[in-house]
Design a protein around this motif. Structure first.
Motif, PDB file in Angstrom:
ATOM      1  N   UNK A  96       0.826  -6.700  -7.559  1.00 29.23           N
ATOM      2  CA  UNK A  96      -0.353  -6.162  -8.240  1.00 29.23           C
ATOM      3  C   UNK A  96      -1.530  -6.032  -7.284  1.00 29.23           C
ATOM      4  N   UNK A  97      -1.668  -6.964  -6.355  1.00 23.44           N
ATOM      5  CA  UNK A  97      -2.737  -6.862  -5.358  1.00 23.44           C
ATOM      6  C   UNK A  97      -2.529  -5.622  -4.484  1.00 23.44           C
ATOM      7  N   UNK A  98      -1.282  -5.332  -4.148  1.00 28.68           N
ATOM      8  CA  UNK A  98      -0.991  -4.133  -3.360  1.00 28.68           C
ATOM      9  C   UNK A  98      -1.252  -2.866  -4.171  1.00 28.68           C
ATOM     10  N   UNK A  99      -0.817  -2.863  -5.428  1.00 26.91           N
ATOM     11  CA  UNK A  99      -1.087  -1.707  -6.288  1.00 26.91           C
ATOM     12  C   UNK A  99      -2.595  -1.513  -6.452  1.00 26.91           C
ATOM     13  N   UNK A 100      -3.344  -2.601  -6.574  1.00 27.78           N
ATOM     14  CA  UNK A 100      -4.794  -2.514  -6.729  1.00 27.78           C
ATOM     15  C   UNK A 100      -5.431  -1.872  -5.499  1.00 27.78           C
ATOM     16  N   UNK A 101      -4.888  -2.139  -4.331  1.00 29.65           N
ATOM     17  CA  UNK A 101      -5.425  -1.521  -3.124  1.00 29.65           C
ATOM     18  C   UNK A 101      -5.203  -0.003  -3.143  1.00 29.65           C
ATOM     19  N   UNK A 102      -4.042   0.423  -3.623  1.00 30.77           N
ATOM     20  CA  UNK A 102      -3.790   1.863  -3.774  1.00 30.77           C
ATOM     21  C   UNK A 102      -4.834   2.454  -4.720  1.00 30.77           C
ATOM     22  N   UNK A 103      -5.029   1.787  -5.852  1.00 33.14           N
ATOM     23  CA  UNK A 103      -5.982   2.278  -6.846  1.00 33.14           C
ATOM     24  C   UNK A 103      -7.412   2.276  -6.309  1.00 33.14           C
ATOM     25  N   UNK A 104      -7.717   1.347  -5.441  1.00 37.14           N
ATOM     26  CA  UNK A 104      -9.053   1.266  -4.852  1.00 37.14           C
ATOM     27  C   UNK A 104      -9.304   2.401  -3.868  1.00 37.14           C
ATOM     28  N   UNK A 105      -8.279   2.807  -3.135  1.00 32.61           N
ATOM     29  CA  UNK A 105      -8.445   3.829  -2.100  1.00 32.61           C
ATOM     30  C   UNK A 105      -8.220   5.256  -2.597  1.00 32.61           C
ATOM     31  N   UNK A 106      -7.468   5.422  -3.654  1.00 32.78           N
ATOM     32  CA  UNK A 106      -7.128   6.751  -4.158  1.00 32.78           C
ATOM     33  C   UNK A 106      -8.338   7.581  -4.599  1.00 32.78           C
ATOM     34  N   UNK A 107      -9.346   6.996  -5.216  1.00 32.84           N
ATOM     35  CA  UNK A 107     -10.487   7.828  -5.636  1.00 32.84           C
ATOM     36  C   UNK A 107     -11.153   8.588  -4.483  1.00 32.84           C
ATOM     37  N   UNK A 108     -11.063   8.081  -3.277  1.00 33.53           N
ATOM     38  CA  UNK A 108     -11.643   8.788  -2.133  1.00 33.53           C
ATOM     39  C   UNK A 108     -10.980  10.157  -1.952  1.00 33.53           C
ATOM     40  N   UNK A 109      -9.652  10.205  -2.075  1.00 28.37           N
ATOM     41  CA  UNK A 109      -8.938  11.483  -1.978  1.00 28.37           C
ATOM     42  C   UNK A 109      -9.359  12.406  -3.110  1.00 28.37           C
ATOM     43  N   UNK A 110      -9.427  11.874  -4.301  1.00 24.23           N
ATOM     44  CA  UNK A 110      -9.787  12.691  -5.453  1.00 24.23           C
ATOM     45  C   UNK A 110     -11.225  13.198  -5.339  1.00 24.23           C
TER      46      UNK A 110
END
Length: 185
Positions: A96-110
């Motif tokens: 979940x900590x790894x998934x949270x990092x994906x979720x934290x960084x993805x908005x930059x692309x969007x």
């Protein structure tokens, strides 16, 4: 991922790279990390004994021994179901900590897609750059999912967010096509 560990058991892996080349320690750490190993103490970790995991661990142990280190891979089963549940919870927390990092960084692309479109900069070059970024996210997510043995709760949200970014990229690509394609004559 399925919850097969109860039938397949667990592997306790103990590795010492003393006697091997300096690079061996990093190789071992990286491999065990990529498999999602839970460290019980220094040089001793635990993984579910699934066939693909056991195969990778055997290969790693052989490499360690071949390069002068020592490795033991011991099958085990929990005698206390609450201990097993605690280990599964700890593994899920790590994923979940790894998934949270994906979720934290993805908005930059969007955000970048939205900003470029707002500026009228929907170009093929931007599509290619954003597509490469999205592919990195998909690869990263795939690596996390491969070691998510117990379907950590954050996985579904992370996968949905990456797919939403893909939908936004497809819309951006369509805008780039309209902007760069020659008009009707």
């Amino acid at each position: 991922m399925t919850d097969d560990s109860r039938e397949e058991g667990w592997l306790v892996i103990s590795v010492s790279t003393a006697g091997g080349p300096d690079s061996l320690r990093v190789q071992v750490w990286r491999k065990l990390r990529s498999l999602g190993a839970l460290y019980l103490q220094q040089s001793v970790c635990l993984l579910p004994a699934r066939a693909e995991v056991a195969r990778e661990v055997r290969r790693l142990a052989d490499r360690v021994r071949h390069q002068g280190g020592t490795a033991r891979v011991l099958p085990m089963a929990f005698t206390d179901p609450s201990e097993e549940e605690a280990v599964i919870a700890e593994l899920n927390e790590a994923r979940d900590a790894e998934y949270a990092e994906v979720l934290e960084r993805l908005p930059e692309l969007r955000r970048e897609l939205a900003d470029e479109q707002a500026r009228g900069n929907a170009t093929y070059a931007e599509v290619e750059e954003s597509e490469a970024d999205l592919n990195r996210f998909r690869g990263w997510l795939g690596k996390i999912t491969a070691r998510d043995y117990f379907a950590a709760p954050g996985g579904q949200e992370a996968r949905a967010a990456v797919e939403q970014a893909a939908v936004e990229l497809a819309a951006f690509e369509e805008a780039a096509l309209r902007a760069e394609a020659p008009g009707p004559r």
